[in-house]
Enzyme design. Structure first.
Site, short mmCIF file in Angstrom:
data_model
loop_
_atom_site.label_atom_id
_atom_site.label_comp_id
_atom_site.label_asym_id
_atom_site.label_seq_id
_atom_site.Cartn_x
_atom_site.Cartn_y
_atom_site.Cartn_z
N ASP A 12 0.86 -1.19 0.00
CA ASP A 12 0.00 0.00 0.00
C ASP A 12 0.90 1.24 0.00
O ASP A 12 2.07 1.17 0.39
CB ASP A 12 -0.91 0.03 1.23
CG ASP A 12 -1.84 1.26 1.21
OD1 ASP A 12 -2.52 1.47 0.20
OD2 ASP A 12 -1.87 2.01 2.20
N SER A 13 0.31 2.36 -0.38
CA SER A 13 1.06 3.61 -0.34
C SER A 13 1.47 3.95 1.09
O SER A 13 2.44 4.68 1.31
CB SER A 13 0.20 4.74 -0.91
OG SER A 13 -0.99 4.86 -0.16
N GLY A 45 -2.87 9.53 -3.72
CA GLY A 45 -4.16 9.89 -4.30
C GLY A 45 -4.15 10.98 -5.36
O GLY A 45 -4.95 10.93 -6.29
N CYS A 75 -4.26 -1.31 -2.33
CA CYS A 75 -4.38 0.14 -2.49
C CYS A 75 -5.21 0.36 -3.75
O CYS A 75 -4.83 -0.11 -4.83
CB CYS A 75 -2.99 0.74 -2.64
SG CYS A 75 -2.99 2.52 -2.99
N ASN A 76 -6.31 1.07 -3.62
CA ASN A 76 -7.17 1.31 -4.78
C ASN A 76 -6.48 2.21 -5.80
O ASN A 76 -6.62 2.02 -7.00
CB ASN A 76 -8.48 1.94 -4.34
CG ASN A 76 -9.38 0.93 -3.67
OD1 ASN A 76 -10.13 0.24 -4.33
ND2 ASN A 76 -9.31 0.83 -2.35
N THR A 77 -5.76 3.21 -5.29
CA THR A 77 -5.11 4.16 -6.20
C THR A 77 -4.09 3.43 -7.06
O THR A 77 -4.04 3.61 -8.28
CB THR A 77 -4.44 5.28 -5.38
OG1 THR A 77 -5.39 5.78 -4.42
CG2 THR A 77 -4.00 6.42 -6.26
N GLU A 160 -3.85 9.50 7.97
CA GLU A 160 -2.39 9.30 8.08
C GLU A 160 -1.80 10.13 9.22
O GLU A 160 -0.76 9.82 9.75
CB GLU A 160 -1.69 9.65 6.75
CG GLU A 160 -2.05 8.71 5.61
CD GLU A 160 -0.98 7.64 5.33
OE1 GLU A 160 0.20 7.95 5.35
OE2 GLU A 160 -1.37 6.49 5.07
N CYS A 194 -11.23 2.94 -0.74
CA CYS A 194 -9.88 3.34 -0.34
C CYS A 194 -9.61 2.57 0.95
O CYS A 194 -10.46 2.56 1.85
CB CYS A 194 -9.79 4.84 -0.09
SG CYS A 194 -8.22 5.33 0.68
N THR A 195 -8.46 1.93 0.99
CA THR A 195 -8.22 1.02 2.11
C THR A 195 -7.96 1.75 3.42
O THR A 195 -7.90 1.14 4.48
CB THR A 195 -7.04 0.09 1.77
OG1 THR A 195 -5.91 0.89 1.37
CG2 THR A 195 -7.41 -0.84 0.63
N HIS A 196 -7.81 3.07 3.37
CA HIS A 196 -7.71 3.85 4.61
C HIS A 196 -9.07 4.06 5.28
O HIS A 196 -9.16 4.21 6.50
CB HIS A 196 -7.16 5.25 4.31
CG HIS A 196 -5.68 5.32 4.09
ND1 HIS A 196 -5.05 4.72 3.04
CD2 HIS A 196 -4.71 5.94 4.81
CE1 HIS A 196 -3.75 4.99 3.10
NE2 HIS A 196 -3.52 5.72 4.17
N1 DGL Z 1 -5.09 3.56 0.61
C1 DGL Z 1 -5.00 3.98 -0.73
C2 DGL Z 1 -6.20 3.55 -1.54
O1 DGL Z 1 -6.79 2.57 -1.26
C3 DGL Z 1 -4.80 5.42 -1.02
C4 DGL Z 1 -4.10 6.29 -0.14
C5 DGL Z 1 -3.27 7.32 -0.86
O2 DGL Z 1 -3.83 8.30 -1.40
O3 DGL Z 1 -2.08 7.13 -0.87
O4 DGL Z 1 -6.58 4.19 -2.49
#
Ligand code: DGL
Length: 277
Positions: A12-13, A45, A75-77, A160, A194-196
């Protein structure tokens, strides 16, 4: 290479992928895992396609180098902006025996089962939303489903920075949830793409009528990985089964340890990622 045995890589990022990693490790505790968070360069993102692709590829190659035959982009992005290029360009040419999977397709495959009104909301980073990956991918599986999208650029920085439980988060949770709900009165399911975002679930639910369901991806991705490993014994057999979890970050180790324990619900001791090149 400092890991002689093979592991499943989870990338992930930053911290967000830990919400997916938690579900994966609960569902499939027997395997060895290496989690890598590119905290030094997150959030992803708002970065361009080229940048997200370059960063993601570097991290994927690092995980390959550290003995991961299979990497999950949690990570979706990164899944939206880098996965296709990695799968179509890099793997066939340079890593024919390695596999990289994302989080968008497994979610798109089943999302239609969660809506009665055929109207879902998708909340994600600007990168994920502007890529249109969800509407495109979902249309392959559920052609009549209407997808209403909302980008939430402030949510990742709030999380974050450990502010997701604080009062400061309320303003931006309300703002984006209301903007999404204004797009259609028929939305009955909201996907946190988004996994966050699972860390904001209590606050998101406060802003929603009870009948609207909130869906996060951890369990979906874990089930899909279990299914993948069953269908691909050639990969499954390469992964060591010592239930060992190792964490790396490109950022500051102490910060990572402190935040990661919030995402994961357990104490961890991360190591510093030293770049391949
Ligand atoms: N957790 C990441 C996602 O699922 C994105 C977080 C980021 O912007 O780095 O998209």
């Amino acid at each position: 290479m400092d890991n002689k045995v093979s592991s499943i890589g989870v990338f992930d990022s930053g911290f967000g992928g830990l919400t997916v990693f938690k579900s994966i490790a609960e569902k499939l505790p027997q395997y060895n895992y290496i989690y890598l968070g590119d905290n030094a360069r997150s959030p992803y993102g708002d970065h361009s396609f080229e940048t997200v692709y370059q960063y993601t590829l570097e991290c994927v190659e690092w995980l390959f180098e550290h003995g991961c035959p299979l990497v999950i982009l949690a990570c979706n992005t990164a899944s939206a902006k880098a996965l296709r290029s990695i799968q179509q360009l890099d793997l066939p040419k340079r890593y024919p025996n390695h596999r990289v999977l994302g989080v968008i397709r497994p979610t798109a495959e089943i999302i239609g089962d969660f809506t009665k009104t055929q109207n879902i909301g998708v909340m994600g980073t600007r990168g994920t939303i502007n890529s249109n990956s969800y509407p495109i991918e979902i249309s392959h599986f559920f052609p009549t489903l209407k997808v209403h999208q909302q980008s939430c650029p402030m949510w990742v920085p709030i999380i974050e920075n450990g502010e997701h439980l604080g009062e400061g988060a309320d303003f931006f949770v309300k703002k984006y949830v209301q903007q999404l709900l204004e797009k259609s009165p028929d939305i009955d399911c909201i996907l946190l793409a988004c996994t966050h975002y699972p860390l904001l679930i209590p606050k998101i639910k406060e802003q929603l009528p009870k009948q609207i369901q909130v869906l996060s991806q951890g369990e979906i991705v874990a089930n899909s990985l279990a299914d993948y490993l069953e269908r691909h014994p050639e990969i499954e057999q390469k992964v060591a089964k010592q239930a060992k979890k190792t964490f790396y970050t490109s950022g500051d180790i102490n910060t990572f340890n402190a935040h990661a324990s919030v995402f994961l619900g357990e104490e961890i001791e991360a190591q510093k990622m030293i770049a391949n090149h």
